[in-house]
Structures are given as structure tokens and as C-alpha cells.
Design a protein around this motif. Structure first.
Motif, PDB file in Angstrom:
ATOM      1  N   LYS D  99      17.005  -6.845 -50.657  1.00  0.00           N
ATOM      2  CA  LYS D  99      16.649  -8.194 -50.217  1.00  0.00           C
ATOM      3  C   LYS D  99      17.416  -9.257 -51.011  1.00  0.00           C
ATOM      4  O   LYS D  99      17.868 -10.258 -50.461  1.00  0.00           O
ATOM      5  CB  LYS D  99      15.140  -8.368 -50.457  1.00  0.00           C
ATOM      6  N   TYR D 100      17.505  -9.036 -52.294  1.00  0.00           N
ATOM      7  CA  TYR D 100      18.166 -10.003 -53.176  1.00  0.00           C
ATOM      8  C   TYR D 100      19.447  -9.385 -53.723  1.00  0.00           C
ATOM      9  O   TYR D 100      19.493  -8.950 -54.870  1.00  0.00           O
ATOM     10  CB  TYR D 100      17.229 -10.416 -54.307  1.00  0.00           C
ATOM     11  N   THR D 104      24.147 -12.820 -52.828  1.00  0.00           N
ATOM     12  CA  THR D 104      23.397 -13.936 -52.240  1.00  0.00           C
ATOM     13  C   THR D 104      22.433 -14.597 -53.228  1.00  0.00           C
ATOM     14  O   THR D 104      22.027 -15.731 -53.020  1.00  0.00           O
ATOM     15  CB  THR D 104      22.540 -13.471 -51.030  1.00  0.00           C
ATOM     16  N   SER D 105      22.073 -13.893 -54.295  1.00  0.00           N
ATOM     17  CA  SER D 105      20.979 -14.384 -55.145  1.00  0.00           C
ATOM     18  C   SER D 105      21.416 -14.825 -56.530  1.00  0.00           C
ATOM     19  O   SER D 105      20.599 -15.307 -57.306  1.00  0.00           O
ATOM     20  CB  SER D 105      19.908 -13.305 -55.288  1.00  0.00           C
ATOM     21  N   GLN D 112      14.271 -14.730 -49.972  1.00  0.00           N
ATOM     22  CA  GLN D 112      15.087 -14.133 -48.922  1.00  0.00           C
ATOM     23  C   GLN D 112      14.206 -13.390 -47.916  1.00  0.00           C
ATOM     24  O   GLN D 112      13.120 -12.934 -48.255  1.00  0.00           O
ATOM     25  CB  GLN D 112      16.084 -13.120 -49.527  1.00  0.00           C
ATOM     26  N   THR D 114      14.707 -10.184 -45.235  1.00  0.00           N
ATOM     27  CA  THR D 114      15.655  -9.148 -44.823  1.00  0.00           C
ATOM     28  C   THR D 114      15.838  -9.182 -43.307  1.00  0.00           C
ATOM     29  O   THR D 114      14.974  -9.677 -42.575  1.00  0.00           O
ATOM     30  CB  THR D 114      15.159  -7.732 -45.194  1.00  0.00           C
TER      31      THR D 114
END
Lengths: 125, 125, 125, 125
Positions: D99-100, D104-105, D112, D114
Motif C-alpha cells: 500500500k505504501y 509513493t510514500s 493510500q 490500494t
């Protein structure tokens, strides 16, 4: 006394004690949630039936005080953020009416998502 | 719209949806604390400075909605317990004035215990 | 995997994402309480009987995830504060054993105050 | 002492005091959130810098005790729901990794969603 009067009283109270240094919105939100939990604590081991009868128990004053504390921090935060509590509640009741129609929600506590919210999620895909 | 009007509206809203089966005081206190935490979540990773500017961010509507939700459950609970919110807040402000005198509390966020509360603890010894 | 291993994994996870700027103890405590409330939300409208059967419902994965989130922030906070979780829990169980003797607490959820705590309150009088 | 040992100790503790009548999953989740808020309360008026130094203050024992209480209720709830805490945490760390992503994080605390979660929302449209 109405909400505006309480707001003014709480603001003066904080000013006199030089508490604005502590009362930023982040801290006030935390304090609000802590007071909400102190209210929850009163009910945590009770059966639903005992909870219904709480105002006939020796916890009745305690309940009133914790509810007052939640209200106090909520009003204080609204003051700091320049939010009109009565207005946002009126808006939210209208929104809830759209979200939870009598047809779909009768007898059901299921969380609903509006079409608008679903499309918003979809666009962010 | 004042608190009494909101109370009536929320009560009708719940009646129409047959939600009184869910709205016992224990569940309403839980729901209140959950909404308070949803408000906290908005602020959790922000610096105090970012928190101050929240109403200029794209979270401003979100803040209003979560505060409205807290207020809604608080009023709903007050209705169920037959508590006059404005009255208990007025009482609590007086009590806080005794507990947190300007002298002892100026510039300090330290929690105070009144003499009365201390004696109460002592008696329970 | 034990707590120490999890602690290391979570620390590496935060390092790689440059998240230590967000993970100060205050923010981690807030995040922990928010996750705890997300767990509460699952149960808020359920009867005690429905709550007992939650792992047979379609909320079972949700429950596991929220409990994992609480544990993750608790371990992360312990890491930041250099606290040995297993040790503090062992200490607390001993303390609870003194506070809640079988004699005084059998069948009662009443909160107890130890003599030591009462004397501490008295001295602060 | 590991989690399984603690689980057994807490289970015996509750059995001896006849506390299983109070320890249903709903009540335990509430108690967990109340303890998390007691931890938050310690930090609520502190600056991030004061929060970082909490273990050098006279609140250090208090922090340990509140963290222990959170852990105790989390383990107790896991026991009642037959959940392996270490396993669900390991699963959640893998999920969070997807997810992270580091890309992106990095340096961002933004929540976030998914692709899987978004499609799930879409299907429910």
C-alpha cells in the motif's frame, strides 16, 4: 445560555489563564477525544440494560461532567477554527438524510456510501 | 436552530429509521468517541502550525463534518439521558473556575484536584 | 516473529519512507488511539451476543487488521521511547494482582485504588 | 515472557476473578480504546519536543503503565477472538508494504488506497 455565550465564556477563561499556547486545534481535538473516552469508561463494563439506567445510579453526576467536558472542548475548537457548530450540524443532518434514506436504512445500522462519494473514490483510481 | 431543535430533529430521524434499538447510551457513547477519533485522525501527522491552518486546507469540509458528527451523537445521548447540555456546561464552567484559579493555573496545563475531591479520596481510604 | 523482530521491521519500514519526521511519541499515541477507535467502530452497534460471534462474520478480516494496526503503533511507540513492552506488561500484571485481589474483585468490575495511590493523593493535599 | 505466556496469565487472572462476564469482545475493545486515550492524555498539551523527552520526565512510569494496559487488553481480546497477534501483524506489514511503496510514500504521511480496495469500492457501486 446558548453556544455563542458559552464560546465567549470559554475564550475569556483561556485568555485569563494564558492557555492559548496549549489550545491549538491539534491539542483540542486530542483533549476532546480523551474526554469522550472518559465518558465511554463509565459504560465499558455495563450491560446495555445497566447503561440505560445510568442516570439512576451514583454515576449520574459523573456522566453529566464528562458530557460537559466533551461539549466544552468541541465549542472551544469550533471557536478556534471559526466554525458555526449549529450550521455544520444542520448541514450534516441534511447530508445524512440523503445518505441514509428511510427505505435503505430502516432497522439497519449499516454504514452507507453515497453515489457522490463512490464516484469521488472512482475518479481517484 | 438551537440545541433543543436539533435534539428533536435527531430523535425524529432515528424514529423514522427504527434506530432506537441501536441507540442505547453505551452505544451512543462509543459512537461519540469514534467520531472524536475521526477528528483526531485529520490532525495526527500535522505539525501544530499545519493544524492551525487546517481550515485553509482541503480538509476543511472534513473537519466540519467530523465536528458535526461529534455534536450529533452528544446531543442524541443527552436526549436519551434527559440531560440539558447547556445547563451541565454552565455548571462545569463554574466548577472549572474553582478548580483552575487564575493564580494556580496561569500558563500551566497541569491537572488540578480540588480540596473536595482530595477529601473524597481520603475518606474512601 | 517476536516483538523485537517486529520492532526492527517497523523501524526499517519508517526509515525507508522517511517517516521519522511524523513518528514522534505524541503523534504515535494519537495514531494508536485512532486505530483503537476503528476497532471499536466495528462493535459499536452490535449486541454483546453479535460481538461474541464477530469472527464468524464478514468483519473477521477487518477485526484482524485493526488489531494489527493497534499493535503496530504500540510497538513503534515502545521502540521510540525505548520501552520493553513484555517487561512493562509483566510489571503491570503484578501490580494489578495487588490492586485487584481475588477477594475484593471477584465478580466485580469496580475500579480499585491501592493504599499506596491513596497515600500519594493524600500527600499532594 | 512472550505473548502466549502473557495471554495465559491474563486468562487465569480473569478466571480467578470471575471477570469473563465483563470481558466480551465489545467491552474489551472499549477498554482498549479507553487505555489508549489515557496514554494520549499524557501528551495532549505537550509540544512535540516535550513529547520526545517524556521518558526523562516524571511521567515516565505513567507512560509505561498506560502502554502496558493497552497491550493487556489487546492480548486479552486476541485470546477471546482466537487471533494470533504476531501473525496478523506480520500480514499487515506485508499489506502496508504494498500500500505504501517507498516511491509513493517517501516523506509523505498521506493515506493510500490500494487498487484492490478501490475496485472493491467500485463493485459496491
Amino acid at each position: 445560555m446558548n453556544i455563542k455565550d458559552i464560546q465567549k465564556q470559554l475564550s475569556d477563561f483561556a485568555d485569563e489563564r494564558d492557555w492559548n499556547q496549549f489550545h491549538n486545534p491539534k491539542n483540542l481535538a486530542m483533549a476532546l477525544s480523551v474526554e469522550a473516552s472518559e465518558l465511554v469508561e463509565i459504560f465499558q463494563w455495563l450491560t446495555p440494560e445497566q447503561a440505560e439506567a445510568i442516570m439512576d445510579s451514583d454515576e449520574s453526576e459523573h456522566v453529566k461532567e464528562e458530557m460537559a467536558d466533551v461539549m466544552i472542548y468541541l465549542i472551544r475548537l469550533a471557536d478556534k477554527l471559526n466554525i458555526d457548530l449549529e450550521e455544520v450540524v444542520a448541514d450534516k443532518i441534511i447530508k445524512n438524510g440523503e445518505k441514509y434514506s428511510v427505505e435503505t436504512s430502516k432497522g439497519s445500522a449499516k454504514k452507507q456510501t453515497t453515489l457522490k462519494e463512490k464516484i469521488k473514490n472512482l475518479i481517484e483510481l
